[in-house]
Design an enzyme around this catalytic site. Structure first.
Site, PDB file in Angstrom:
ATOM      1  N   GLY A  74       0.793  -1.239   0.000  1.00 27.31           N
ATOM      2  CA  GLY A  74       0.000   0.000   0.000  1.00 27.31           C
ATOM      3  C   GLY A  74       0.813   1.271   0.000  1.00 27.31           C
ATOM      4  O   GLY A  74       0.285   2.341   0.314  1.00 27.31           O
ATOM      5  N   SER A 104       4.162   7.397   0.868  1.00 23.01           N
ATOM      6  CA  SER A 104       3.026   7.434   1.804  1.00 23.01           C
ATOM      7  C   SER A 104       2.236   6.134   1.712  1.00 23.01           C
ATOM      8  O   SER A 104       2.214   5.466   0.675  1.00 23.01           O
ATOM      9  CB  SER A 104       2.134   8.643   1.501  1.00 23.01           C
ATOM     10  OG  SER A 104       1.820   8.713   0.120  1.00 23.01           O
ATOM     11  N   LEU A 105       1.556   5.809   2.829  1.00 24.68           N
ATOM     12  CA  LEU A 105       0.831   4.543   2.941  1.00 24.68           C
ATOM     13  C   LEU A 105      -0.661   4.749   2.705  1.00 24.68           C
ATOM     14  O   LEU A 105      -1.234   5.735   3.193  1.00 24.68           O
ATOM     15  CB  LEU A 105       1.060   3.938   4.329  1.00 24.68           C
ATOM     16  CG  LEU A 105       2.467   3.389   4.562  1.00 24.68           C
ATOM     17  CD1 LEU A 105       2.712   3.117   6.038  1.00 24.68           C
ATOM     18  CD2 LEU A 105       2.693   2.115   3.731  1.00 24.68           C
ATOM     19  N   HIS A 106      -1.298   3.792   2.010  1.00 30.19           N
ATOM     20  CA  HIS A 106      -2.681   3.990   1.563  1.00 30.19           C
ATOM     21  C   HIS A 106      -3.574   2.773   1.840  1.00 30.19           C
ATOM     22  O   HIS A 106      -4.025   2.095   0.911  1.00 30.19           O
ATOM     23  CB  HIS A 106      -2.660   4.376   0.079  1.00 30.19           C
ATOM     24  CG  HIS A 106      -1.916   5.654  -0.126  1.00 30.19           C
ATOM     25  ND1 HIS A 106      -2.500   6.890   0.078  1.00 30.19           N
ATOM     26  CD2 HIS A 106      -0.606   5.895  -0.401  1.00 30.19           C
ATOM     27  CE1 HIS A 106      -1.602   7.841  -0.115  1.00 30.19           C
ATOM     28  NE2 HIS A 106      -0.440   7.261  -0.399  1.00 30.19           N
ATOM     29  N   PRO A 107      -3.846   2.539   3.114  1.00 27.53           N
ATOM     30  CA  PRO A 107      -4.637   1.356   3.486  1.00 27.53           C
ATOM     31  C   PRO A 107      -6.058   1.370   2.931  1.00 27.53           C
ATOM     32  O   PRO A 107      -6.539   0.332   2.435  1.00 27.53           O
ATOM     33  CB  PRO A 107      -4.669   1.426   5.024  1.00 27.53           C
ATOM     34  CG  PRO A 107      -4.367   2.857   5.373  1.00 27.53           C
ATOM     35  CD  PRO A 107      -3.451   3.346   4.290  1.00 27.53           C
TER      36      PRO A 107
END
Ligand code: RIB
Ligand code: CA
Length: 319
Positions: A196, A237-240
């Site tokens: 993610g 950046s993280l995108h759960p």
């Protein structure tokens, strides 16, 4: 696909909404608002602003729901998303207002009104859905499929070593939902760490689109990108939530998944909100401890996803 999205709209919740709201063939029939990331009322404002930037203002009702967990004190994550959940961008107030009606009630009415038709995607603490289950347990059988962003999969959490935010904030709600009998898929924080992440190069590619939606994305993502760099040491950046939405809309992006027995810890001193996920390396419960309950697989857990396909889904939403 007919979809209801339950969200504590801030940061990545916004991007998930953008993927769903711009995808041909997807009918977002309602957005329901939960407590969580930032101030409750702000979540609704952020969802309404997202509808506007996606050209969908006035088309999708936004219903307010639970302002607090079932029995715990609310817990925000402004340290990730800024005080307004939008990197303190100060977007103007949208013209559309929240619709009359209450989130859990709308979830029940809409699912029971179209059995087997509605897919539910939750990307917030599970309070609204737990209330809906308590109101009408038959929604579990009547829901087409439930997608949950939450929990960890034998990995580290993002609030404690044991727990991911959505499950940590309202573990009792998560336990009710996972025990309710939904046909459910979990996209965990562990899977988010695997698949993610948008790299700095990918984020530059999104910014270079230079459309109203890509500018909105870049602005909203600023604080969580800085947090990921500074606190998590990540180059991106993280995108759960966006990952969960992309997989829900296109299952061809799932590369690997397992049927697992899952449950949530509500009592542990160090493990509040821990998601227990069965694992093939473990001995049979009967052998390990005859007193352990026999657990059947009750969820599909995502183990691997097509990262390039996920990025393409996000890019298409911003073009
Ligand atoms: O732990 C990740 C979850 O918490 C996501 O839903 C994200 O939006 C954050 O609030
Ligand atoms: Ca969320």
């Amino acid at each position: 696909m007919r979809l209801i999205i339950d969200t504590d709209t801030a940061g990545d919740d916004v991007f998930s909404l953008m993927i769903a709201l711009t995808r041909a063939g997807v009918s977002v029939e309602a957005i329901t608002i939960a407590h969580g990331n930032v101030g409750f009322a702000q979540h609704a404002e952020n969802a309404l602003a997202t509808l506007e930037v996606c050209g969908r203002a006035g088309e999708v009702p936004v219903y307010l729901g639970a302002e607090r967990p079932l029995s715990r004190t609310p817990l925000a994550a402004t340290y990730v998303f800024g005080a307004d959940g939008m990197s303190d961008a100060g977007f103007p107030r949208a013209a559309q207002r929240p619709a009359p009606g209450e989130a859990a009630d709308q979830i029940v009415r809409r699912i029971m009104g179209a059995p087997g038709e509605i897919t539910l995607l939750t990307q917030a603490p599970l309070t609204n859905l737990a209330l809906a289950v308590m109101m009408e347990p038959r929604i579990a059988g009547a829901c087409r499929h439930l997608w949950i962003m939450g929990g960890t999969d034998n990995g580290v959490g993002n609030v404690t070593p044991a727990a991911e935010y959505n499950f940590y904030v309202d573990p009792e709600a998560a336990k009710i939902v996972l025990g309710a009998g939904f046909d459910v898929t979990l996209v965990t924080w562990t899977e988010t760490l695997r698949d993610g992440l948008f790299t700095l190069e990918q984020l530059a590619e999104l910014e270079a689109l230079d459309t109203p939606r890509s500018r909105f994305f870049t602005t909203v993502n600023r604080t969580s990108l800085a947090f990921a760099r500074k606190t998590q040491g990540l180059g991106g950046s993280l995108h759960p939530d966006a990952l969960t939405c992309a997989l829900a809309l296109d299952e061809a992006l799932i590369l690997d998944s397992d049927r697992c027995a899952v449950d949530v810890e509500t009592k542990g001193e160090l493990t509040r909100g821990y998601l227990s996920v069965s694992h093939p390396i473990l001995p049979d419960a009967e052998l390990a401890d005859p007193e352990l309950p026999r657990r059947q697989a009750n969820a599909r857990v995502i183990k691997s996803a097509n990262r390039a396909g996920f990025f393409a889904a996000m890019k298409a939403a911003l073009a």
